[in-house]
Design an enzyme around this catalytic site. Structure first.
Site, PDB file in Angstrom:
ATOM      1  CG  LEU A  15      -1.961  -1.055   1.388  1.00  8.78           C
ATOM      2  CD1 LEU A  15      -2.584  -0.988   2.781  1.00  8.78           C
ATOM      3  CD2 LEU A  15      -3.028  -0.887   0.304  1.00  8.78           C
ATOM      4  CE  LYS A  20       4.802   0.876  -2.726  1.00 11.80           C
ATOM      5  NZ  LYS A  20       3.867   1.419  -1.714  1.00 11.80           N
ATOM      6  CB  SER A  88       2.625  -3.908  -8.263  1.00 10.85           C
ATOM      7  OG  SER A  88       3.693  -3.606  -7.421  1.00 10.85           O
TER       8      SER A  88
HETATM    9  P1  ADP Z   1       5.665   3.853   0.191  1.00 14.87           P
HETATM   10  O1  ADP Z   1       6.886   3.996  -0.673  1.00 14.87           O
HETATM   11  O2  ADP Z   1       5.287   2.411   0.430  1.00 14.87           O
HETATM   12  O3  ADP Z   1       4.517   4.684  -0.252  1.00 14.87           O
HETATM   13  P2  ADP Z   1       7.181   5.375   2.092  1.00 14.87           P
HETATM   14  O4  ADP Z   1       8.463   4.608   2.226  1.00 14.87           O
HETATM   15  O5  ADP Z   1       7.172   6.598   1.208  1.00 14.87           O
HETATM   16  O6  ADP Z   1       6.024   4.363   1.651  1.00 14.87           O
HETATM   17  O7  ADP Z   1       6.658   5.828   3.540  1.00 14.87           O
HETATM   18  C1  ADP Z   1       6.662   4.955   4.629  1.00 14.87           C
HETATM   19  C2  ADP Z   1       6.672   5.764   5.927  1.00 14.87           C
HETATM   20  O8  ADP Z   1       6.633   4.872   7.031  1.00 14.87           O
HETATM   21  C3  ADP Z   1       7.925   6.616   6.057  1.00 14.87           C
HETATM   22  O9  ADP Z   1       7.560   7.851   6.630  1.00 14.87           O
HETATM   23  C4  ADP Z   1       8.773   5.783   7.047  1.00 14.87           C
HETATM   24  O10 ADP Z   1       9.651   6.599   7.794  1.00 14.87           O
HETATM   25  C5  ADP Z   1       7.711   5.158   7.929  1.00 14.87           C
HETATM   26  N1  ADP Z   1       8.109   3.929   8.609  1.00 14.87           N
HETATM   27  C6  ADP Z   1       7.919   3.682   9.918  1.00 14.87           C
HETATM   28  N2  ADP Z   1       8.418   2.478  10.242  1.00 14.87           N
HETATM   29  C7  ADP Z   1       8.934   1.941   9.117  1.00 14.87           C
HETATM   30  C8  ADP Z   1       9.591   0.709   8.833  1.00 14.87           C
HETATM   31  N3  ADP Z   1       9.815  -0.227   9.784  1.00 14.87           N
HETATM   32  N4  ADP Z   1       9.978   0.477   7.552  1.00 14.87           N
HETATM   33  C9  ADP Z   1       9.741   1.398   6.596  1.00 14.87           C
HETATM   34  N5  ADP Z   1       9.127   2.583   6.802  1.00 14.87           N
HETATM   35  C10 ADP Z   1       8.730   2.867   8.066  1.00 14.87           C
END
Ligand code: ADP
Length: 188
Positions: A15, A20, A88
């Site tokens: 999501l 990611k 995806s």
């Molecule tokens: P996506 O690319 O799936 O849309 P993002 O990586 O942009 O998601 O955002 C994920 C958010 O969740 C970031 O703000 C990140 O700092 C936070 N987060 C908290 N815990 C984790 C973790 N264990 N692994 C990855 N992201 C994390």
């Protein structure tokens, strides 16, 4: 050494806000530190270039994945580690790129919708809930949960470091990247 590098596509699915991009960036840093050839196909950036003009219908989402998969395949067969981060949402589209590419590792970046929504990194969930964005995955568009991912990261329950280590351990065990000789304390 790089001439002997095995190509692989590491495909991060999940999501929006699941983590990611965050995990992908940390994995990328580790792999570059080990001297490997790495390329990134990030869903948000790809949509500004390679798949510009595509929308969020099932057909367009599938076409988006097919095009990303096409480029990832070219790079993979030339010995590159390709890191793809894209929602995806459809199982069939993911299965097709897996079959085409062959050297393929599916990483399910798994966080409950409620957690992603609470994080709301880009403010998109708020807009989707307000009806300002239609066809938003998890709100009014489906996300088909991977049934048999190679790696699963529960980003609501584990640290970024743990998620990154899980991905790297899998790549090492599968023979895609050499085992790190000494741990790098400066990396996540
Ligand atoms: P996506 O690319 O799936 O849309 P993002 O990586 O942009 O998601 O955002 C994920 C958010 O969740 C970031 O703000 C990140 O700092 C936070 N987060 C908290 N815990 C984790 C973790 N264990 N692994 C990855 N992201 C994390």
């Amino acid at each position: 050494m790089t001439s002997e590098q095995r190509g692989v596509t590491v495909w991060f699915t999940g999501l929006s806000g699941a983590g990611k991009t965050t995990i992908r960036m940390a994995v990328e840093q580790q792999l570059r530190h080990r001297g490997l050839k790495v390329e990134v196909l990030d869903g948000d950036i790809v949509r500004q270039y390679l798949t510009k003009g595509l929308g969020f219908s099932k057909e367009d989402r599938d076409e988006n994945i097919r095009r990303i998969g096409f480029v990832a395949h070219l790079l993979t067969r030339n010995g590159v580690v390709v890191l793809v981060s894209a929602i995806s949402p459809y199982e069939q589209a993911r299965a097709e790129v897996r079959q085409t590419i062959g050297d393929f590792v599916e990483v399910f970046v798994n966080a409950p919708l409620s957690v992603c929504e609470q994080r709301d990194v880009k403010g998109l969930y708020k807009k989707a809930r307000a009806g300002e964005i239609k066809h938003f995955t998890g709100i009014d568009d489906p996300y088909e949960v991977p049934t048999n991912p190679d790696v699963e990261c529960h980003t609501d329950q584990e640290t970024l470091e743990e998620s990154v280590a899980t991905v790297l351990r899998h790549l090492e065990a599968a023979g895609y990247v050499p085992t790190a000789s000494v741990p790098n304390p400066s990396l996540p």
